[in-house]
Structure formats: structure tokens, C-alpha cells
Design a protein around this motif. Structure first.
Motif, PDB file in Angstrom:
ATOM      1  N   LEU A  38       0.826  -1.209   0.000  1.00 45.97           N
ATOM      2  CA  LEU A  38       0.000   0.000   0.000  1.00 45.97           C
ATOM      3  C   LEU A  38       0.863   1.263   0.000  1.00 45.97           C
ATOM      4  O   LEU A  38       0.531   2.257  -0.662  1.00 45.97           O
ATOM      5  N   ILE A  39       1.969   1.233   0.738  1.00 44.01           N
ATOM      6  CA  ILE A  39       2.875   2.393   0.738  1.00 44.01           C
ATOM      7  C   ILE A  39       3.424   2.631  -0.661  1.00 44.01           C
ATOM      8  O   ILE A  39       3.461   3.767  -1.157  1.00 44.01           O
ATOM      9  N   GLY A  40       3.852   1.553  -1.314  1.00 41.29           N
ATOM     10  CA  GLY A  40       4.402   1.679  -2.659  1.00 41.29           C
ATOM     11  C   GLY A  40       3.382   2.185  -3.659  1.00 41.29           C
ATOM     12  O   GLY A  40       3.676   3.063  -4.478  1.00 41.29           O
ATOM     13  N   LEU A  83      12.813   0.839  -0.863  1.00 38.05           N
ATOM     14  CA  LEU A  83      13.516   0.814   0.422  1.00 38.05           C
ATOM     15  C   LEU A  83      12.704   1.499   1.509  1.00 38.05           C
ATOM     16  O   LEU A  83      12.676   1.044   2.660  1.00 38.05           O
ATOM     17  N   LEU A  84      12.029   2.592   1.158  1.00 44.28           N
ATOM     18  CA  LEU A  84      11.190   3.280   2.142  1.00 44.28           C
ATOM     19  C   LEU A  84      10.046   2.389   2.598  1.00 44.28           C
ATOM     20  O   LEU A  84       9.770   2.293   3.811  1.00 44.28           O
ATOM     21  N   ALA A  85       9.387   1.729   1.666  1.00 43.73           N
ATOM     22  CA  ALA A  85       8.264   0.855   2.011  1.00 43.73           C
ATOM     23  C   ALA A  85       8.728  -0.323   2.864  1.00 43.73           C
ATOM     24  O   ALA A  85       8.058  -0.704   3.842  1.00 43.73           O
ATOM     25  N   ILE A  86       9.870  -0.906   2.505  1.00 43.42           N
ATOM     26  CA  ILE A  86      10.403  -2.033   3.279  1.00 43.42           C
ATOM     27  C   ILE A  86      10.728  -1.600   4.706  1.00 43.42           C
ATOM     28  O   ILE A  86      10.383  -2.281   5.677  1.00 43.42           O
ATOM     29  N   GLY A 274       6.065  -7.321  -0.772  1.00 45.56           N
ATOM     30  CA  GLY A 274       5.010  -6.339  -0.970  1.00 45.56           C
ATOM     31  C   GLY A 274       5.509  -5.086  -1.662  1.00 45.56           C
ATOM     32  O   GLY A 274       4.880  -4.577  -2.606  1.00 45.56           O
ATOM     33  N   ALA A 275       6.651  -4.575  -1.220  1.00 46.83           N
ATOM     34  CA  ALA A 275       7.226  -3.375  -1.839  1.00 46.83           C
ATOM     35  C   ALA A 275       7.637  -3.648  -3.277  1.00 46.83           C
ATOM     36  O   ALA A 275       7.486  -2.786  -4.158  1.00 46.83           O
ATOM     37  N   GLY A 276       8.157  -4.852  -3.540  1.00 49.28           N
ATOM     38  CA  GLY A 276       8.569  -5.204  -4.893  1.00 49.28           C
ATOM     39  C   GLY A 276       7.394  -5.281  -5.850  1.00 49.28           C
ATOM     40  O   GLY A 276       7.480  -4.821  -6.992  1.00 49.28           O
ATOM     41  N   LEU A 277       6.282  -5.846  -5.399  1.00 47.49           N
ATOM     42  CA  LEU A 277       5.099  -5.925  -6.246  1.00 47.49           C
ATOM     43  C   LEU A 277       4.535  -4.534  -6.527  1.00 47.49           C
ATOM     44  O   LEU A 277       4.055  -4.254  -7.636  1.00 47.49           O
ATOM     45  N   ALA A 278       4.575  -3.665  -5.526  1.00 48.05           N
ATOM     46  CA  ALA A 278       4.120  -2.284  -5.738  1.00 48.05           C
ATOM     47  C   ALA A 278       4.991  -1.588  -6.779  1.00 48.05           C
ATOM     48  O   ALA A 278       4.485  -0.865  -7.650  1.00 48.05           O
TER      49      ALA A 278
END
Length: 392
Positions: A38-40, A83-86, A274-278
Motif C-alpha cells: 500500500l505504501i508503494g 527501500l522506504l516501504a520495506i 510487498g514493496a517489490g510488487l508495488a
């Protein structure tokens, strides 16, 4: 952080006992993946607009694949969003007392900083070479060695005093202390077979895995979506290894090393997925943004650290076979070119172009065909890697 908050709320009233559900590692992993996703997705459009306004565009080599010239000027350094989302997701859902969470975050962000400087020099300062190879390698090596030294004691479960005592004994023995069986180089498809490692051997192996994985993912990041999806798949598989390695019951049943505390890395791996999929949402062909070194160097190093903690360095090489092939293609191509130039006065090539994905493009594969086929190979290799949990 939220786990500590949930534990505190349970102490206020018996009616708040339902907060104990946040103690379950699997639930927190799902929430970490969703949070990072969601962040991404939320900040991706803003980042792309901002990078476009700042004219942070990716330069494209004129001697490369001609179809890529249209990508010149596409915003890069999008890996910063990953990186921010992770980081945010991991800090929200992971146990802050876990030593492995902090070392993987530290290595990820440190390598991300190296990549950031490299990207910034290329796109903002218009330096086509960016950070010089020796300078970049120096900082990668420094980070890799520092992480290797820390992991040496963290995996053995040593306290600060024990770690210092082990270090003194190591110095007195002439670097010949053999580490516990669990800290050896574990061989896949064999029952509890591990090659014993001394302190120096462990550090060299860990250094090579961290720096090698970091550069291998960076070499792979050359087509839309090519690097990020394999990172998601390999990271997810390593998350499964983390979960079972952190459980004494599962580790004993599967005949793999039990590393106390390793299970918490499932949170980090889930956040990375999750961040990668975003990011893939915006990086899919035709890409709206590129990852850049800031993302590729960091994510590769993160995979290396997780593999070291769960003692599956060889399995990482299997599951990340695409990364290995990409790195080897560059090493072989450059090495052969230099050798033939010295011997025959003219440099010769083995591949049409390196890294490997450009070789297939030059051979007639379209960009989408190359990317999807590399994804398929990675999926099969990840399944092969996961099969080592049972096939022993």
C-alpha cells in the motif's frame, strides 16, 4: 513496534486479549506485505512526478539495443520507494529486539546509500560513469565485511562478552577456530551435511555472498521488470527458509540448522515482496520508472544477508540462478575481451552483448519475451530451492 503496543494493550484489560493475535509471526508477515504494498502504490505516482520534475532521467547507451533508446529520460532512482516501504513496514511489524532485523536493515540501507550516490552522479551531475568502480567496490566491501563480522557472532548466539572472548581466542589460534556445526556451509539435498568453517572462512564466504548478490541483482536490472520480480520470488522463498529455520520443531523435522531468531526475518522478506510488487506496478513494460542502483544494490545485499543467516548460501545461488548467470556473463565477457585484446591485439566477445539478457535481445527475443522467460526460470529455480527442505 506495533507488536510491543499490542502487548502493552493486553496488560490494560482482559477484554483486550484479542490483541495477542499480533504475536503470530505469519499474521504479521501478511500485514507487513500488505503495508509495504500500500505504501508503494500510494506514493509511487507522487515519486514519479517528482523525479520527472527534477529531470532524474535514465541515460541509455547508444551502442546497446536500439529499441531501448526510446527509454532515455525515463525517471530512475525509483528503488528509493522500495527501500522506504520495506523499512517502514518492517519497523511497524517486526520485533525490534531481534538482532537479525537490524543487521539486514542496516546492510540494505547502507548499500542503498551507495547506489543513491552512484545514481545521483549519473543523472543529476551528468557524470556518465557515476561512482567509479573502485570507489563503489570499496564501500560495498566495507559494508560486506562489517556485516560479516557481526553475523559471525549473531548466528553463533554469542553475547557481547562471549563475542569478545571468541575474537581473542581466534586471534591467539592464528585464525583457525572452527565454528559450531550450524554455522558451517550447509549442502542442499543432504541430511545435516555441512562443510565446517573457521572464522576466516565464514567471513570470506559471507562477504562474497553479500557483495556478489548485490552486484548480481544490479547487473540483472536492465529491462522493465526483469530484476524486481525475481527479487520478490527469491525473497519470498528465503522468507519460508527463515520461518522454518527459526522454529526448533520445523528445523529438527526438516534436518536444517536451527537459528534462534531467524524466523523474524520473515517479516522483512514479506515487506520486500510487498514493496517489490508495488514497484512492479509502475516498472512493468513500458516502465514509468526504473529502480536504479539505489534499489538493485540494496535488494541484492538484503537477499545475501538473509541467506547467510538461515545458512542457505548455496540454495540462494540456485534460486537466484538468473542473477548468477547475469553476473557471470559480464565477468566472462569482459575477461575474454581483455584476454583476446592482449593476445591477438583485438578484443573478441563470447556473447552478442552482456549482461545476458541483452544477448537474447540481440538474438531476436523481444523485451517482454526475455523478461517473462527469465521470470519463469526463476520460479522453477525457487521451487527447486524449496524442494531442498524435504528432499534430503
Amino acid at each position: 513496534m506495533l507488536t510491543a503496543l499490542a502487548a502493552w494493550l493486553q496488560t490494560l484489560s482482559p477484554s483486550l486479549g484479542f490483541f495477542r493475535v499480533f504475536q503470530y509471526l505469519t499474521l504479521r508477515a501478511v500485514l507487513a506485505a500488505v503495508t509495504a504494498l500500500l505504501i508503494g502504490l500510494a506514493f509511487g505516482p507522487w515519486l514519479i512526478r517528482r523525479l520527472t520534475e527534477l529531470k532524474i532521467g535514465q541515460p541509455v547507451r547508444e551502442y546497446g539495443v536500439q529499441a531501448h533508446l526510446s527509454k532515455s529520460g525515463t525517471p530512475t532512482m525509483g528503488g528509493a520507494l522500495v527501500l522506504l516501504a520495506i523499512t517502514i513496514s518492517t519497523l511497524l511489524w517486526a520485533d525490534w529486539a531481534n538482532r537479525f532485523i537490524w543487521v539486514v536493515l542496516a546492510v540494505t540501507l547502507a548499500l542503498g546509500a551507495v547506489g543513491w550516490v552512484d545514481d545521483w552522479r549519473k543523472v543529476a551531475l551528468h557524470d556518465p560513469e557515476g561512482m567509479r568502480s573502485r570507489e563503489k567496490f570499496f564501500w560495498q566491501s566495507l559494508i560486506g565485511l562489517a556485516a560479516s563480522l557481526y553475523l559471525l557472532f549473531a548466528i553463533s548466539g554469542s553475547s557481547g562478552a562471549q563475542a569478545w572472548g571468541l575474537f581473542i581466542d581466534w586471534m591467539r589460534s592464528g585464525f583457525s577456530i572452527t565454528l559450531p556445526h550450524a554455522a558451517g556451509l550447509w549442502l542442499p539435498f543432504f541430511k545435516e551435511v555441512a562443510y565446517p568453517l573457521g572464522v576466516l572462512g565464514f567471513m570470506i564466504l559471507s562477504y562474497l555472498v553479500i557483495v556478489g548478490a548485490s552486484n548480481a541483482v544490479n547487473f540483472t536490472d536492465g529491462l522493465d521488470g526483469l530484476a524486481i520480480m525475481p527479487v520478490v520470488m527469491v525473497g519470498t522463498a528465503l522468507g519460508i527458509f527463515s520461518y522454518v529455520s527459526g522454529s526448533a520443531v520445523f528445523a529438527k523435522y526438516l534436518l536444517i540448522p536451527h537459528i534462534a531468531g531467524a524466523g523474524e526475518l520473515l517479516i522483512f522478506c514479506a515487506a520486500m515482496a510487498g514493496a517489490g510488487l508495488a514497484f512492479l506496478w509502475f516498472n512493468a513494460h513500458p516502465a514509468q520508472v526504473f529502480m536504479g542502483d539505489v534499489g538493485a544494490l540494496a535488494l541484492g545485499g538484503a537477499l545475501g544477508v538473509v541467506a547467510i543467516v538461515v545458512r542457505q548460501e548455496l540454495v540462494l545461488a540456485v534460486m537466484g540462478g538468473i542473477f548468477v548467470a547475469e553476473a557471470l556473463s559480464v565477468i566472462v565477457q569482459v575477461g575474454y575481451f581483455k584476454y583476446t585484446r592482449r593476445r591477438y591485439g583485438e578484443g573478441r566477445r563470447i556473447l552478442r552483448m552482456a549482461p545476458l539478457h541483452h544477448h537474447f535481445e540481440k538474438g531476436g527475443w523481444s523485451e517482454t519475451q526475455t523478461v517473462v522467460r527469465f521470470w519463469i526460470v526463476t520460479m522453477l529455480l525457487c521451487l527447486l530451492g524449496l524442494s531442498t527442505l524435504k528432499l534430503r
